[in-house]
Design a protein around this motif. Structure first.
Motif, short mmCIF file in Angstrom:
data_model
loop_
_atom_site.label_atom_id
_atom_site.label_comp_id
_atom_site.label_asym_id
_atom_site.label_seq_id
_atom_site.Cartn_x
_atom_site.Cartn_y
_atom_site.Cartn_z
N LYS A 78 -9.42 -4.24 1.22
CA LYS A 78 -10.23 -4.24 -0.43
C LYS A 78 -9.30 -4.94 -1.80
N SER A 79 -7.66 -4.11 -1.78
CA SER A 79 -6.87 -4.52 -2.56
C SER A 79 -6.30 -5.35 -2.65
N CYS A 80 -6.33 -6.20 -1.25
CA CYS A 80 -5.43 -7.30 -1.35
C CYS A 80 -6.23 -8.66 -0.45
N LYS A 81 -6.84 -8.89 -0.75
CA LYS A 81 -8.01 -9.55 0.11
C LYS A 81 -6.95 -11.23 0.28
N GLY A 82 -6.88 -11.37 1.49
CA GLY A 82 -6.19 -12.88 2.14
C GLY A 82 -5.06 -12.39 3.00
N ALA A 83 -5.36 -10.87 3.12
CA ALA A 83 -3.88 -10.39 3.96
C ALA A 83 -4.30 -9.91 4.77
N ASP A 84 -3.15 -10.03 5.95
CA ASP A 84 -4.03 -9.23 6.94
C ASP A 84 -2.99 -8.01 7.09
N VAL A 85 -3.81 -6.82 7.29
CA VAL A 85 -3.60 -5.30 6.96
C VAL A 85 -3.72 -4.65 8.21
N LEU A 86 -2.83 -4.41 8.75
CA LEU A 86 -3.32 -3.47 10.06
C LEU A 86 -3.18 -2.32 9.70
N GLU A 96 10.63 1.02 -5.25
CA GLU A 96 10.54 2.04 -5.28
C GLU A 96 8.86 1.95 -6.32
N ILE A 97 7.72 2.45 -5.80
CA ILE A 97 6.76 1.86 -6.94
C ILE A 97 7.01 3.36 -7.72
N THR A 98 6.81 2.84 -9.08
CA THR A 98 6.94 4.16 -9.84
C THR A 98 5.90 4.44 -10.92
N PRO A 99 5.85 5.67 -10.85
CA PRO A 99 4.11 5.54 -12.30
C PRO A 99 4.92 5.35 -13.10
N ALA A 100 4.17 4.83 -14.75
CA ALA A 100 4.29 4.57 -15.86
C ALA A 100 4.22 5.65 -16.72
N GLN A 101 3.81 6.85 -16.07
CA GLN A 101 3.59 8.31 -16.69
C GLN A 101 3.96 9.09 -15.08
N GLU A 159 -6.68 9.24 1.54
CA GLU A 159 -6.35 8.41 1.39
C GLU A 159 -4.99 8.36 0.79
N ALA A 160 -5.28 6.40 0.67
CA ALA A 160 -3.62 6.42 -0.16
C ALA A 160 -3.98 6.74 -1.54
N PRO A 161 -2.50 7.51 -2.57
CA PRO A 161 -2.71 7.52 -4.04
C PRO A 161 -3.71 6.15 -4.52
N ARG A 162 -4.27 6.00 -5.53
CA ARG A 162 -4.55 5.09 -5.99
C ARG A 162 -4.04 4.10 -6.89
N ILE A 163 -2.34 4.33 -7.22
CA ILE A 163 -1.27 3.81 -7.45
C ILE A 163 -1.46 2.91 -6.52
N ILE A 164 -1.19 3.04 -5.61
CA ILE A 164 -1.25 1.86 -4.58
C ILE A 164 -2.23 1.39 -4.49
N GLN A 165 -3.20 1.53 -4.71
CA GLN A 165 -4.20 0.34 -4.90
C GLN A 165 -4.10 -0.96 -6.58
N THR A 166 -3.44 0.00 -7.76
CA THR A 166 -2.74 -0.69 -8.49
C THR A 166 -1.94 -1.50 -8.24
N PHE A 167 -0.72 -1.11 -7.19
CA PHE A 167 0.25 -1.71 -6.82
C PHE A 167 -0.15 -3.24 -5.82
N ALA A 186 -9.60 4.40 -10.54
CA ALA A 186 -8.99 4.91 -11.12
C ALA A 186 -7.40 3.83 -10.44
N ARG A 187 -6.87 3.28 -11.69
CA ARG A 187 -5.90 2.76 -10.98
C ARG A 187 -4.62 2.71 -12.37
N PRO A 188 -3.59 4.27 -12.09
CA PRO A 188 -2.47 4.37 -12.69
C PRO A 188 -1.66 3.08 -12.66
N GLU A 189 -1.21 3.47 -14.37
CA GLU A 189 0.02 2.23 -14.49
C GLU A 189 1.11 2.46 -13.77
N ILE A 190 1.63 1.27 -13.38
CA ILE A 190 2.99 1.18 -13.07
C ILE A 190 4.03 0.32 -13.93
#
Length: 159
Positions: free
Chosen positions: A128-136, A32-37, A89-97, A62-66
């Motif tokens: 753009k947040s996971c360079k080098g990955a094959d994103v389906l 579970e990706i849990t926000p710090a706040q 879109e995905a919430p910004r915390i997903i980009q943080t992750f 924005a990149r909410p802390e995890i």
């Protein structure tokens, strides 16, 4: 041997339900990706332009802390990443992750829950947040997605 992780962020519990079933069907570890706040109901009020979620979604940087992290992320070859759709879109915390790990050579598969919104350009944004990955492209799931429905989707991925 390939190892799979299902990582998810769930603000209201809906995505958590889908992620738990997906992890079972995919024989995957669950994180579970849990926000710090943690988000309050006021934070999630999308009708209020001053709410935390509205402000985050209006700020592409924005990149909410995890709180916490995945142990031994390098062991996973395939990572399903789940979230509710916010503003198409995905919430910004997903980009943080995604920006917290090296996904080079991994397959990243987004999945989302939503009352009716589609995935929009979510996969393109997340690439753009996971360079080098094959994103389906990913898939929108209902909270009550069945094991057979998810097994069919996993099989259709061919990976």
């Amino acid at each position: 041997m390939s190892k799979t992780l299902v990582a998810y962020f769930s603000a209201s519990g809906t995505t958590a339900k889908a992620a738990q079933v997906l992890a079972k069907v995919a024989d995957a570890d669950l994180y579970e990706i849990t926000p710090a706040q943690l988000y309050t109901s006021a934070d999630l009020n999308w009708n209020n332009n001053s709410s935390r979620s509205s402000k985050e979604m209006n700020d592409k940087n924005a990149r909410p802390e995890i709180a916490g992290s995945v142990e031994n992320m390098e062991q996973y070859d395939r990572v399903f990443v789940g979230f509710p759709i916010w503003w198409y879109e995905a919430p910004r915390i997903i980009q943080t992750f995604l920006e917290s790990y090296d996904f080079s050579g991994k397959t990243v598969i987004p999945f989302a829950t939503s009352g009716g919104s589609g995935m929009g350009k979510t996969a393109d944004i997340l690439k753009k947040s996971c360079k080098g990955a094959d994103v389906l492209p990913g898939r929108r799931l209902s909270a009550g997605a069945s094991q057979s429905e998810l097994a069919g989707w996993i099989d259709s991925l061919g990976r």
